[in-house]
Motif scaffolding. Structure first.
Motif, PDB file in Angstrom:
ATOM      1  N   PHE A   1     -19.727  29.307 103.040  1.00 27.11           N
ATOM      2  CA  PHE A   1     -18.632  29.869 103.822  1.00 27.11           C
ATOM      3  C   PHE A   1     -18.055  28.835 104.785  1.00 27.11           C
ATOM      4  N   THR A   2     -18.900  27.995 105.347  1.00 23.03           N
ATOM      5  CA  THR A   2     -18.420  26.964 106.269  1.00 23.03           C
ATOM      6  C   THR A   2     -17.555  25.935 105.554  1.00 23.03           C
ATOM      7  N   LEU A   3     -17.997  25.483 104.390  1.00 20.17           N
ATOM      8  CA  LEU A   3     -17.214  24.506 103.629  1.00 20.17           C
ATOM      9  C   LEU A   3     -15.852  25.069 103.246  1.00 20.17           C
ATOM     10  N   LEU A   4     -15.818  26.306 102.754  1.00 14.66           N
ATOM     11  CA  LEU A   4     -14.544  26.912 102.372  1.00 14.66           C
ATOM     12  C   LEU A   4     -13.651  27.122 103.590  1.00 14.66           C
ATOM     13  N   GLY A   5     -14.236  27.557 104.699  1.00 10.46           N
ATOM     14  CA  GLY A   5     -13.452  27.763 105.912  1.00 10.46           C
ATOM     15  C   GLY A   5     -12.860  26.476 106.444  1.00 10.46           C
ATOM     16  N   GLU A   6     -13.642  25.403 106.464  1.00 16.26           N
ATOM     17  CA  GLU A   6     -13.124  24.120 106.936  1.00 16.26           C
ATOM     18  C   GLU A   6     -12.046  23.583 105.996  1.00 16.26           C
ATOM     19  N   ALA A   7     -12.237  23.784 104.690  1.00 20.72           N
ATOM     20  CA  ALA A   7     -11.213  23.350 103.743  1.00 20.72           C
ATOM     21  C   ALA A   7      -9.917  24.134 103.930  1.00 20.72           C
ATOM     22  N   MET A   8     -10.028  25.424 104.196  1.00 20.29           N
ATOM     23  CA  MET A   8      -8.833  26.228 104.463  1.00 20.29           C
ATOM     24  C   MET A   8      -8.153  25.793 105.750  1.00 20.29           C
ATOM     25  N   ARG A   9      -8.938  25.441 106.754  1.00 22.49           N
ATOM     26  CA  ARG A   9      -8.359  24.966 108.010  1.00 22.49           C
ATOM     27  C   ARG A   9      -7.540  23.698 107.785  1.00 22.49           C
ATOM     28  N   GLU A  10      -8.090  22.777 107.021  1.00 23.78           N
ATOM     29  CA  GLU A  10      -7.376  21.530 106.734  1.00 23.78           C
ATOM     30  C   GLU A  10      -6.142  21.793 105.857  1.00 23.78           C
ATOM     31  N   ALA A  11      -6.266  22.716 104.904  1.00 22.93           N
ATOM     32  CA  ALA A  11      -5.153  22.980 104.007  1.00 22.93           C
ATOM     33  C   ALA A  11      -3.985  23.645 104.719  1.00 22.93           C
TER      34      ALA A  11
ATOM     35  N   LEU B   1      -6.265  23.203  98.412  1.00 22.40           N
ATOM     36  CA  LEU B   1      -7.593  23.780  98.227  1.00 22.40           C
ATOM     37  C   LEU B   1      -8.137  23.465  96.839  1.00 22.40           C
ATOM     38  N   LYS B   2      -7.282  23.565  95.828  1.00 26.94           N
ATOM     39  CA  LYS B   2      -7.724  23.269  94.464  1.00 26.94           C
ATOM     40  C   LYS B   2      -8.148  21.812  94.305  1.00 26.94           C
ATOM     41  N   ALA B   3      -7.509  20.938  95.088  1.00 30.79           N
ATOM     42  CA  ALA B   3      -7.822  19.514  94.984  1.00 30.79           C
ATOM     43  C   ALA B   3      -8.968  19.092  95.899  1.00 30.79           C
ATOM     44  N   SER B   4      -9.439  19.999  96.749  1.00 32.75           N
ATOM     45  CA  SER B   4     -10.488  19.664  97.716  1.00 32.75           C
ATOM     46  C   SER B   4     -11.864  19.929  97.117  1.00 32.75           C
ATOM     47  N   LYS B   5     -12.697  18.906  97.059  1.00 32.41           N
ATOM     48  CA  LYS B   5     -14.060  19.073  96.566  1.00 32.41           C
ATOM     49  C   LYS B   5     -14.855  19.993  97.489  1.00 32.41           C
ATOM     50  N   MET B   6     -14.590  19.889  98.785  1.00 34.92           N
ATOM     51  CA  MET B   6     -15.295  20.731  99.746  1.00 34.92           C
ATOM     52  C   MET B   6     -14.984  22.211  99.499  1.00 34.92           C
ATOM     53  N   ALA B   7     -13.715  22.522  99.223  1.00 38.07           N
ATOM     54  CA  ALA B   7     -13.337  23.907  98.958  1.00 38.07           C
ATOM     55  C   ALA B   7     -13.939  24.403  97.655  1.00 38.07           C
TER      56      ALA B   7
ATOM     57  N   THR C   1      11.029  30.705 103.368  1.00 37.69           N
ATOM     58  CA  THR C   1      10.819  29.585 102.447  1.00 37.69           C
ATOM     59  C   THR C   1       9.696  28.688 102.932  1.00 37.69           C
ATOM     60  N   THR C   2       9.700  28.418 104.255  1.00 32.91           N
ATOM     61  CA  THR C   2       8.661  27.563 104.818  1.00 32.91           C
ATOM     62  C   THR C   2       7.288  28.210 104.682  1.00 32.91           C
ATOM     63  N   GLY C   3       7.220  29.544 104.951  1.00 35.80           N
ATOM     64  CA  GLY C   3       5.945  30.229 104.833  1.00 35.80           C
ATOM     65  C   GLY C   3       5.427  30.218 103.409  1.00 35.80           C
ATOM     66  N   ALA C   4       6.338  30.486 102.451  1.00 33.39           N
ATOM     67  CA  ALA C   4       5.925  30.469 101.056  1.00 33.39           C
ATOM     68  C   ALA C   4       5.474  29.081 100.636  1.00 33.39           C
ATOM     69  N   SER C   5       6.236  28.067 101.087  1.00 29.14           N
ATOM     70  CA  SER C   5       5.865  26.695 100.744  1.00 29.14           C
ATOM     71  C   SER C   5       4.527  26.320 101.359  1.00 29.14           C
ATOM     72  N   LEU C   6       4.280  26.792 102.578  1.00 26.04           N
ATOM     73  CA  LEU C   6       3.023  26.495 103.241  1.00 26.04           C
ATOM     74  C   LEU C   6       1.845  27.033 102.445  1.00 26.04           C
ATOM     75  N   TRP C   7       1.955  28.286 101.981  1.00 27.33           N
ATOM     76  CA  TRP C   7       0.850  28.875 101.235  1.00 27.33           C
ATOM     77  C   TRP C   7       0.672  28.223  99.870  1.00 27.33           C
ATOM     78  N   ARG C   8       1.803  27.868  99.226  1.00 31.13           N
ATOM     79  CA  ARG C   8       1.687  27.173  97.941  1.00 31.13           C
ATOM     80  C   ARG C   8       1.048  25.808  98.119  1.00 31.13           C
ATOM     81  N   GLU C   9       1.464  25.104  99.163  1.00 30.16           N
ATOM     82  CA  GLU C   9       0.895  23.788  99.432  1.00 30.16           C
ATOM     83  C   GLU C   9      -0.580  23.900  99.814  1.00 30.16           C
ATOM     84  N   ALA C  10      -0.908  24.930 100.588  1.00 31.41           N
ATOM     85  CA  ALA C  10      -2.311  25.136 100.980  1.00 31.41           C
ATOM     86  C   ALA C  10      -3.179  25.414  99.760  1.00 31.41           C
ATOM     87  N   LEU C  11      -2.665  26.229  98.840  1.00 33.12           N
ATOM     88  CA  LEU C  11      -3.426  26.527  97.626  1.00 33.12           C
ATOM     89  C   LEU C  11      -3.621  25.273  96.781  1.00 33.12           C
TER      90      LEU C  11
END
Length: 317
Positions: free
Chosen positions: A300-310, A34-40, A21-31
């Motif tokens: 690629f750097t912007l997307l990678g940093e956004a994924m790291r934060e997410a 990411l959608k809300a991140s201008k950098m991503a 549940t935690t893993g699924a929630s983590l990926w949903r929250e990360a997604l």
């Protein structure tokens, strides 16, 4: 005895359900983040444009990228750079070839080098990191010794400057596009190995691993079905960031003359190397491929940093 076994079974089921549940929630929250991140969004948009250009570029190119159609015009101007005009949007290079067409076709070679180099580093590095992490986590004393030997070798590779190591490998193997991909890929191996090994060590003390050990689950199954899947998040982020690094390092090797031996084949690093001789009279010949490399690496750097934060649990609110 049966009561103790029942308690362990309930603990394992509860832990596994909680982790799932935690893993699924983590990926949903990360997604969602990411959608809300201008950098991503900006990074993904740049990457999407680059990929589309790399795929359909040869069909969009208005002229053959290797054809010296306007060679006579360039020599008639005593080798002066022919700038942007209606027929040639980016102008001509020193041999009368259309720069816009070469940029479009060269994007595919640049993407190919970056992706293949990253995959070499990811696959080999992840394999080494998984074996080392599994040995350190569940291998006892013998596993700890194996982990120590492997990690000391990885530390030696990490201590070497990445570009110097890539140049050394490329110089030994000879000049070719395959050499560039292998050289850049080898440079990425210790990064992925160290990262996955550290992530697996962090997961090794989790409750679900202890429950699996108590139930007598085989070590191989614990590693492959429990520890490894939960350790991949930082590796995925690093793969995105490594694409940017791979493109830059591949361009650097091509710039140093270690890339494709056929200079007629368009590739942004090769084009940048060819332009250095004419920079005083034709600076735009270098500006176009340089800007292409910079913008692509930035995406690629912007997307990678956004994924790291997410995916960072400390930043989840």
């Amino acid at each position: 005895m049966s009561t103790k076994t029942d308690k362990i079974d309930r603990l394992a089921q509860l832990t596994q359900a909680n982790e799932t549940t935690t893993g699924a929630s983590l990926w949903r929250e990360a997604l969602r983040r990411l959608k809300a991140s201008k950098m991503a969004v900006i990074g993904a948009a740049i990457i999407a444009v680059f990929v589309v250009v790399a795929i359909v570029g040869p069909w969009l190119a208005p002229h053959a990228p290797t054809a010296q159609t306007w060679r006579g015009e360039v020599f008639a101007n005593q080798g002066q750079f022919v700038g942007a005009r209606g027929e040639n949007w980016f102008g001509l290079d020193h041999l009368g070839r259309d720069l816009f067409s070469r940029m479009l076709v060269g994007a595919r070679q640049t993407l190919l080098v970056g992706v293949v180099s990253m995959l070499i580093g990811l696959v080999v590095g992840a394999l080494i990191g998984m074996l080392s992490g599994a040995a350190a986590t569940l291998g006892g004393r013998a596993g700890a010794r194996i982990d120590t030997v492997v990690m000391r070798f990885i530390d030696i590779l990490l201590s070497l400057p990445s570009l110097l190591l890539a140049v050394s490998i490329a110089a030994v193997m000879g000049q070719s596009l395959t050499t560039v991909m292998i050289a850049v890929g080898v440079v990425q191996i210790p990064i992925f190995a160290r990262l996955l090994r550290g992530s697996m060590l962090a997961q090794g003390g989790s409750d679900y691993v202890l429950a699996a050990k108590a139930l007598g689950v085989r070590r191989r199954r614990i590693v492959l079905t429990q520890i490894l899947p939960n350790s991949l998040s930082p590796v995925i982020v690093q793969a995105t960031l490594s694409l940017a690094t791979a493109i830059i390092e591949a361009a650097a090797l091509s710039y140093l003359g270690l890339g494709n031996p056929d200079p007629a084949v368009p590739e942004w690093g090769v084009m940048l190397a060819q332009a250095q001789r004419f920079f005083d009279n034709a600076p735009m010949m270098a500006v176009y491929p340089a800007v292409g490399i910079i913008i692509t690496a930035l995406g690629f750097t912007l997307l990678g940093e956004a994924m790291r934060e997410a995916l960072d649990p400390k930043l989840r609110g």
